[in-house]
Each structure stands twice: as C-alpha cells, then as structure tokens.
Motif scaffolding. Structure first.
Motif, short mmCIF file in Angstrom:
data_model
loop_
_atom_site.label_atom_id
_atom_site.label_comp_id
_atom_site.label_asym_id
_atom_site.label_seq_id
_atom_site.Cartn_x
_atom_site.Cartn_y
_atom_site.Cartn_z
N VAL A 146 0.97 -1.27 0.03
CA VAL A 146 0.10 0.22 -0.12
C VAL A 146 0.84 1.22 -0.09
O VAL A 146 1.89 1.37 0.94
N PHE A 147 0.66 2.14 -0.83
CA PHE A 147 1.58 3.32 -1.03
C PHE A 147 0.99 4.27 -0.02
O PHE A 147 -0.22 4.53 0.01
N LEU A 148 1.98 5.17 0.72
CA LEU A 148 1.49 6.35 1.39
C LEU A 148 1.92 7.55 0.74
O LEU A 148 3.00 7.64 0.07
N LYS A 149 0.98 8.59 0.64
CA LYS A 149 1.40 9.84 0.09
C LYS A 149 1.00 10.80 1.35
O LYS A 149 0.17 10.66 2.32
N LEU A 150 1.68 11.88 1.02
CA LEU A 150 1.68 13.09 2.02
C LEU A 150 0.05 13.71 1.70
O LEU A 150 -0.30 14.11 0.53
N GLY A 151 -0.67 13.87 3.01
CA GLY A 151 -1.97 14.24 2.90
C GLY A 151 -2.18 14.63 4.33
O GLY A 151 -1.75 15.16 5.04
#
Ligand SMILES: NS(=O)(=O)c1ccc(C(=O)NCc2cccc(O)c2)cc1
Ligand SMILES: [Zn+2]
Length: 261
Positions: A146-151
């Motif tokens: 699972v990718f983590l993105k800044l938000g």
C-alpha cells in the motif's frame, strides 16, 4: 518522474550490500509498474481481508524497519480471493520510507515514487507449516503493498506512530495489542498483482505481490516520526532509519495483471 537520489552501494545499509551478490534472479522485487503494460484479468476476484485485531502482538525495530507481529498460530487474520487459490495468514506488517518526501517507496507506478510503502506479509498455511518454511516455497508468501502519500492526518496510523519512540533503537520491542491493520487499507478495491521476491535478504522468489492502486494519506508529522527511528542499537553512533528501500529490479519475463480496466 523524479529519479531516486543517486546512491553508492557502499553507502547502502549493510543489508543491501549483499544485494550485489544475488545473481540469477528472474523474478526480483520491487519493480516499476507500467500502467499501460499491465493486463486486465477478468478472472481476478476481489481481495477478501479478515483481520482479527486481537491477534496483534507487539512492535519491534529489526534494524531495517519497524515491524508489527501477529499471532499466526491459527486462521484468525487471513486474506483470500484476489489471485489467490486459498487463504493466507497475516504474519507481520512493516514499512519502507525515504529521508525526504521525494522518495521512499519500493515499487513505483509509471516511475512515480511515493514517500513510503506499507507491506502486509502473509504465508500459505495449506502448503507450509510455518512462515519460515513458506519463505522458501514457490508462492509461499503474499505481500500486500500500500503506497503512502503526503496528505491528511491518518488517525489509524497515529496509534502506531505513538508507539515508535519506544522502539527507537534496533532490537527494541514494545507490546502493541488490539490493532486492526484493515484501517491502513484504501477503500478502493483496485490492485495490480505479479510474481516477485522478498525485497530484503534472503530475497527469495516466493512472493505473490498485490499492490493497491490507491495510496492512503498520512501527514508530514507522521512521516517525520518514521524518520526518527534508528538503524543502530542503543550505545552505537546513531544512524537515522531512512531510505530503507531496495532499488528497482528488472521486470524480465513477467506480466503485471490488473484487477481493474
Ligand atoms: N519487504 S518484504 O515485504 O519483501 C519482506 C517481507 C518479509 C521478510 C522477512 O520475513 N525477512 C526475515 C526472514 C528471512 C528469512 C527467514 C525468516 O524466517 C525470516 C523480508 C522482506
Ligand atoms: Zn517490505
């Protein structure tokens, strides 16, 4: 997309220096998933996930990531469906991340890098009697990426982040009970799947990878807490635990299948 920071193998954490020794691999991970080259497979079923939060045991710093271990002595936290022929038991989950938000994930999508990547590691209790045995079996393991993105702030992740100061140094451990990793799953069911390997030694080619298309959002403070961990044990010269991702590996003779059109 931005290429990764050039890194000299000599600077790599000792773990990956053995990287140069692994040869002859035909299905190594991670890879760059080229969306247009992936093949929609209508036979792929929805992935079914049933995690029992009481199987969560503890968190520990193993010197290359922080890892949450689960009681895998019964079929209590399992996945099935998707590309899988039977159910697999959750053993542990961990993350890979960068020193800055510009890189950190192991897999890429059309050369897009994410700041971090979650791996949920499962093993096949039908063909193996233990995780250790499954690591050596063809398709003995399934890892969900699972990718983590800044938000936005991720409330579910925060429970994990709050425990990190207790496992700052390598080989430290803290009790961590009642956590449901399903809260780290994006709601979108779409995924890619391909045959690959562990991304750290022994790099065995025993992994069916399931990479979720949609990232989850975490905030800057949460990513920075990951970067406060250390590769090093208490008393040693401190080395921040960052950039614990393996370089991209050649796709060779593999096709990435997608569960979505
Ligand atoms: N990054 S990854 O998900 O590919 C990954 C998952 C699990 C492991 C792992 O369990 N390594 C420890 C290990 C290695 C050999 C035998 C063991 O019993 C455990 C390594 C990498
Ligand atoms: Zn991993």
């Amino acid at each position: 997309g931005l290429q990764r920071a050039p890194c000299r193998y000599a600077d790599l954490h000792p773990l990956w220096q053995s990287e140069l020794s692994v040869s002859g691999g035909t299905r190594q991970s991670p890879i760059n998933i080229q969306w247009r080259d992936s093949v929609y497979d209508p036979h792929l079923k929805p992935l079914k996930i049933h995690y029992d939060p009481t199987t969560c045991l503890y968190i520990w710093n193993n010197g290359y990531s922080f890892q949450v271990e689960f009681d895998d002595s019964a079929d209590k936290s399992v996945i099935m469906g998707g590309p899988l022929e039977n159910h697999y038991r959750l053993k542990q989950f961990h993350f890979h991340w960068g020193a800055i938000n510009e890189w950190g994930s192991e897999h890429m999508v059309d050369s897009k890098v994410y700041p971090a990547e979650l791996h949920l590691v499962h093993w096949n209790p039908v063909t193996s009697t233990s995780f250790e045995e499954a690591i050596m079996e063809n398709n003995g393991l399934v890892v969900i990426g699972v990718f983590l993105k800044l938000g936005a702030h991720h409330a579910g992740l925060q429970k994990l982040v709050d425990a990190l100061p207790a496992v700052k140094h390598k080989d430290t451990i803290v009790e961590f009970d009642v956590f449901d990793p399903s809260c780290l799953m994006p709601s979108c069911p779409d995924y890619w799947t391909y045959d690959g390997s562990l991304t750290t030694p022994p790099l065995t080619e025993s992994v069916t990878w399931i990479i979720k298309k949609t990232p989850i959002e975490v905030d800057q403070n949460q990513l920075e807490e990951f970067r406060m961990l250390l590769f090093t044990s208490a008393g040693e010269e401190e080395k921040r635990m960052v950039d614990n991702f393996r370089p991209l590996q050649p796709l060779m003779n593999r096709t990435v299948r997608s569960s979505f059109r």
